[in-house]
Design an enzyme around this catalytic site. Sequence first.
Site, PDB file in Angstrom:
ATOM      1  CG  HIS A 122      45.690   8.435 -63.628  1.00 13.92           C
ATOM      2  ND1 HIS A 122      45.097   9.231 -64.584  1.00 13.92           N
ATOM      3  CD2 HIS A 122      45.263   8.926 -62.442  1.00 13.92           C
ATOM      4  CE1 HIS A 122      44.358  10.155 -64.001  1.00 13.92           C
ATOM      5  NE2 HIS A 122      44.436   9.993 -62.702  1.00 13.92           N
ATOM      6  CG  ASP A 152      45.087   8.489 -67.912  1.00 17.91           C
ATOM      7  OD1 ASP A 152      45.238   7.345 -67.440  1.00 17.91           O
ATOM      8  OD2 ASP A 152      44.924   9.488 -67.203  1.00 17.91           O
ATOM      9  N   GLY A 224      40.713  12.825 -57.090  1.00 21.89           N
ATOM     10  CA  GLY A 224      39.572  11.928 -56.949  1.00 21.89           C
ATOM     11  C   GLY A 224      38.539  12.119 -58.035  1.00 21.89           C
ATOM     12  CG  ASN A 225      36.545  15.689 -59.401  1.00 27.47           C
ATOM     13  OD1 ASN A 225      36.880  16.415 -58.472  1.00 27.47           O
ATOM     14  ND2 ASN A 225      35.276  15.486 -59.717  1.00 27.47           N
ATOM     15  CB  SER A 226      41.333  11.100 -62.094  1.00 29.42           C
ATOM     16  OG  SER A 226      42.247  12.152 -62.016  1.00 29.42           O
ATOM     17  N   GLY A 282      54.872   5.496 -89.980  1.00 28.25           N
ATOM     18  CA  GLY A 282      56.305   5.189 -90.011  1.00 28.25           C
ATOM     19  C   GLY A 282      57.192   6.370 -90.327  1.00 28.25           C
ATOM     20  CB  VAL A 283      57.091   9.777 -90.817  1.00 28.62           C
ATOM     21  CG1 VAL A 283      56.960   9.263 -92.228  1.00 28.62           C
ATOM     22  CG2 VAL A 283      55.732  10.219 -90.269  1.00 28.62           C
ATOM     23  CB  ILE A 285      56.628  14.534 -87.752  1.00 30.49           C
ATOM     24  CG1 ILE A 285      55.833  14.169 -86.491  1.00 30.49           C
ATOM     25  CG2 ILE A 285      56.219  13.654 -88.925  1.00 30.49           C
ATOM     26  CD1 ILE A 285      54.336  14.337 -86.636  1.00 30.49           C
TER      27      ILE A 285
END
Length: 496
Positions: A122, A152, A224-226, A282-283, A285
């Site tokens: 992001h 992310d 800004g720490n991301s 392919g389930v 849940i």
Amino acid sequence: MAPNIVRRRMTRIAFAAAGLMLGGMIAFQPVQTAQAQGPVSVADLAENLGDAVVNISTAQTVQGRRSVPMPQVPDGSPFQEFFEEFFNRQNKDNDQAPRRVQSLGSGFVIDGKEGIIITNNHVIEGADEITANFNDGTQLRAEIIGTDEKTDLAVLKVEPETPLKAVDFGNSDSIRVGDWVMAIGNPFGLGGTVTVGIVSARNRDINSGPYDNFIQTDASINRGNSGGPLFDMQGNVIGINTAIISPSGGSIGIGFAIPAKTAMRVIGQLREFGETRRGWLGVRIQEVTDEIAESLAMSEAMGALVAGVTDDGPAAKAKIEAGDVIIRFDGRDVEEMRELPRMVAETAIGKEVEVVVLRKGDEVKINVILERLEENTPTEASVETDEEPVEEPAAKSEVLGMMLAELDDQLREQFSIDADVTGVVVTEVKPDSSAAEKRITAGDVIKEVAQEPVETPTDVETEIGKLKDDGRRSALLLLANPTGDVRFVPVRIEDE
């Protein structure tokens, strides 16, 4: 963006007094108690790691659309023509003027020779230009090697003249709640900033994606720490700061980091292929609640309840069925539903794994060959029906606070139920019933009761009667909505 707050730590010194009678006097002696201490200083650690952490700045060109509203003036006013001409000209100029939007984040170098930098997706999403700003003032243009929205994460590459300072990933599985950690990043665009805190919790699910298992920390993390690193006290990256909980937008001491174990596999695939390659079972849940566990005669609530199986998917080919509870995958116990997607995603494509399911009280071992998860994996295809219209009126009855009827063409049309949906239709729900509490509504279709297929209201009554005779307190219903999406719902039967 990701903010956090360092909690204020207060150490209390307790003194105890012991009285001793000596010549008519009482002497008091202070008793010292052991005090937990944090690191005296992280200055050496911060100095050694700072050059490997970078500030990420991005720029993006967007088309300007800042229309200026025209004041309301009476028709025929002498100002009307003036305002119309002025504001039409202003809005036309604004609509045609592109704008440059900039943002800031953090990142860190993991390969100094190749110039590989890790950050959050992001942080760089939609950017036209990405610049890595280093501690010594150097600025290098970065290109995107690969991104993954589900975790992310983003991998960037720069071309350094000399090898860059790099850091290593640590073992995020070995950290414990209470361990000290240090974050370095670019909060609010201020530049390299060091904060210290502890691991507050592990394996947090914040509903940001299917593979959530965040490290929670109170080390101060802000906008800004991301994309910045979360270090252990040995200087290894054990997390990537990515999100915060904050009503105000600032740090309140609740921040989240992607564990290194999760990140390393994704980063390796992005570097090698430019994309992620995850296993696919392919389930569909859902969580096994206490009520569902009781209705299935399970001793405890655990595992992942299979609500649906994708046609021609790996699970369908291996004969896994709706209603199965997956309790073990590839030798690992599935304690909670949310663990299964991570287990499957981390497993190699094409590997044959053993899946253990609970089916009507019995453990069944099934071998499944995993396939690759595609971003646009198709959902189950609808099937046309050639059934003739039912002439006679549909049979009806009341069960568990629900009015039930056989599904015919008239009811399909009334509730807009798809042609491939089969079972017993709910035509009405009593407001004060357990069914209403579980948000069952008219138009829902009961396909199974206690994992037994039903076609008529009588079938439903019969299965509920069996459960009552067995002393069960709830009935597990497999419901389909009018479009065919299914879910399991436990409904109380003790008052019936």
